[in-house]
Design a protein around this motif. Structure first.
Motif, short mmCIF file in Angstrom:
data_model
loop_
_atom_site.label_atom_id
_atom_site.label_comp_id
_atom_site.label_asym_id
_atom_site.label_seq_id
_atom_site.Cartn_x
_atom_site.Cartn_y
_atom_site.Cartn_z
N ASP A 36 0.79 -1.23 0.00
CA ASP A 36 0.00 0.00 0.00
C ASP A 36 0.82 1.29 0.00
OD1 ASP A 36 -2.60 -1.34 0.25
OD2 ASP A 36 -1.82 -1.97 2.20
N TYR A 37 2.10 1.20 0.36
CA TYR A 37 2.93 2.39 0.48
C TYR A 37 4.30 2.13 -0.17
CZ TYR A 37 -0.64 3.84 3.77
OH TYR A 37 -1.84 4.18 4.34
N SER A 38 4.93 3.19 -0.65
CA SER A 38 6.24 3.08 -1.28
C SER A 38 7.32 2.85 -0.22
CB SER A 38 6.57 4.35 -2.06
OG SER A 38 6.83 5.42 -1.17
N ASP A 39 8.50 2.43 -0.67
CA ASP A 39 9.62 2.24 0.25
C ASP A 39 9.94 3.53 1.00
OD1 ASP A 39 9.80 -0.39 -0.58
OD2 ASP A 39 11.55 -0.06 -1.86
N ALA A 40 9.92 4.65 0.30
CA ALA A 40 10.22 5.94 0.93
C ALA A 40 9.16 6.30 1.98
CB ALA A 40 10.32 7.04 -0.12
N GLN A 41 7.89 6.01 1.68
CA GLN A 41 6.82 6.29 2.64
C GLN A 41 6.98 5.41 3.88
OE1 GLN A 41 3.62 5.63 -0.20
NE2 GLN A 41 2.95 7.76 0.07
N ILE A 42 7.29 4.15 3.68
CA ILE A 42 7.47 3.22 4.80
C ILE A 42 8.65 3.67 5.66
CG2 ILE A 42 8.20 0.87 5.38
CD1 ILE A 42 6.32 -0.06 3.08
N GLU A 43 9.74 4.04 5.03
CA GLU A 43 10.91 4.51 5.78
C GLU A 43 10.56 5.74 6.62
OE1 GLU A 43 15.26 6.36 4.76
OE2 GLU A 43 14.54 4.72 3.49
N ALA A 44 9.82 6.68 6.04
CA ALA A 44 9.41 7.88 6.78
C ALA A 44 8.48 7.52 7.93
CB ALA A 44 8.75 8.88 5.84
N TRP A 45 7.59 6.56 7.70
CA TRP A 45 6.63 6.14 8.71
C TRP A 45 7.33 5.51 9.91
CZ3 TRP A 45 1.97 2.65 6.86
CH2 TRP A 45 1.04 2.49 7.90
N VAL A 46 8.26 4.59 9.66
CA VAL A 46 8.91 3.89 10.77
C VAL A 46 9.85 4.79 11.57
CG1 VAL A 46 8.69 1.61 9.73
CG2 VAL A 46 10.81 2.89 9.41
N GLU A 47 10.23 5.93 11.02
CA GLU A 47 11.08 6.86 11.76
C GLU A 47 10.40 7.38 13.02
OE1 GLU A 47 12.37 9.85 8.97
OE2 GLU A 47 13.80 8.49 8.02
N ALA A 48 9.09 7.23 13.11
CA ALA A 48 8.36 7.65 14.32
C ALA A 48 8.83 6.90 15.55
CB ALA A 48 6.86 7.44 14.12
N ALA A 49 9.43 5.72 15.36
CA ALA A 49 9.89 4.93 16.50
C ALA A 49 11.39 5.12 16.77
CB ALA A 49 9.60 3.45 16.27
N ASP A 50 12.06 5.93 15.95
CA ASP A 50 13.50 6.14 16.16
C ASP A 50 13.79 6.81 17.50
OD1 ASP A 50 14.02 4.91 13.77
OD2 ASP A 50 14.57 6.75 12.70
N ASP A 51 12.96 7.75 17.89
CA ASP A 51 13.08 8.39 19.19
C ASP A 51 12.21 7.60 20.16
OD1 ASP A 51 12.97 9.96 21.48
OD2 ASP A 51 12.66 11.85 20.39
N GLU A 52 12.81 6.57 20.77
CA GLU A 52 12.03 5.68 21.64
C GLU A 52 11.42 6.41 22.83
OE1 GLU A 52 13.75 1.95 22.78
OE2 GLU A 52 13.94 1.31 20.69
N GLU A 53 12.08 7.45 23.29
CA GLU A 53 11.54 8.20 24.43
C GLU A 53 10.22 8.88 24.03
OE1 GLU A 53 12.74 11.91 27.33
OE2 GLU A 53 14.35 10.64 26.54
N ALA A 54 10.22 9.54 22.88
CA ALA A 54 8.99 10.19 22.40
C ALA A 54 7.92 9.15 22.05
CB ALA A 54 9.29 11.07 21.18
N PHE A 55 8.33 8.05 21.42
CA PHE A 55 7.41 6.97 21.08
C PHE A 55 6.77 6.41 22.35
CE2 PHE A 55 6.58 2.45 20.00
CZ PHE A 55 5.82 2.60 18.86
N GLY A 56 7.60 6.17 23.36
CA GLY A 56 7.10 5.65 24.63
C GLY A 56 6.19 6.63 25.35
N LYS A 57 6.52 7.92 25.29
CA LYS A 57 5.67 8.94 25.92
C LYS A 57 4.30 8.96 25.26
CE LYS A 57 5.34 13.75 27.34
NZ LYS A 57 4.15 13.43 28.06
N ARG A 58 4.28 8.87 23.94
CA ARG A 58 2.99 8.85 23.22
C ARG A 58 2.13 7.68 23.72
NH1 ARG A 58 2.41 8.43 16.63
NH2 ARG A 58 0.15 8.21 16.54
N LEU A 59 2.74 6.51 23.83
CA LEU A 59 1.99 5.34 24.29
C LEU A 59 1.62 5.44 25.77
CD1 LEU A 59 3.90 2.51 22.41
CD2 LEU A 59 1.63 3.41 21.89
#
Length: 172
Positions: A36-59
């Motif tokens: 459903d998404y291009s490689d570039a879109q997927i790469e941009a999407w998964v970057e949301a988890a690169d900052d685990e502190e921010a990712f964890g705070k969101r959850l």
């Protein structure tokens, strides 16, 4: 499709789960969204988890539940406020076995218990059919910017306890 697995259980997220949930998030997007998404879109999407502190705070700022199989986390979902499913991700190895259904069933019950009259989700193109089969209807088509990439999704909604419906009528 694999049969439903009866070994799933639910539990609340713990702070120690955050690194594993980031990995589940990445694996889910990288493997399940490729149609459903291009490689570039997927790469941009998964970057949301690169900052685990921010990712964890969101959850942590939301009600986040984990689906476990034989005690090991295989998916998670979060409820923002009382009426928005913010995140729903299942590891590809557990996809199609009932973990997402178990998670959304629980969030729907919790939303109803919190007084929500409807539940909203911004469903990815990958998750659209899953939510449609559960009675969610498309309300609007959206594009969201992730890094330098635009990703499409659909705002979907499911109403609870609509007293204006006629007996026996199905809500569309």
């Amino acid at each position: 499709m694999a049969p439903a697995n009866q070994n799933f259980a639910l539990r609340p997220m713990l702070p120690a789960d955050i690194p594993l949930l980031a990995e589940i998030f990445r694996a889910s997007v990288e493997e399940l969204a490729v149609e459903d998404y291009s490689d570039a879109q997927i790469e941009a999407w998964v970057e949301a988890a690169d900052d685990e502190e921010a990712f964890g705070k969101r959850l942590s700022d939301q009600l986040t539940l984990l689906a476990t199989m034989d005690g090991a986390p295989v998916g998670f979902a979060s409820l923002k406020g009382s009426d928005v499913i913010d995140m729903l991700y299942v590891h590809p190895a557990a996809a199609g076995q009932g973990a997402a259904k178990l998670l959304v069933d629980a969030l729907e019950k919790l939303a109803g218990a919190r007084g929500a009259k409807k539940l909203t989700v911004e469903a990815s193109d990958t998750a659209h059919d899953f939510f449609r089969r559960r009675g969610y209807t498309a309300k609007s088509r959206n594009t969201v910017l992730r890094g330098d990439e635009w990703l499409a999704n659909t705002t979907m909604e499911k109403s609870f306890g609509d007293e204006t419906a006629e007996p026996g009528a199905t809500l569309q």
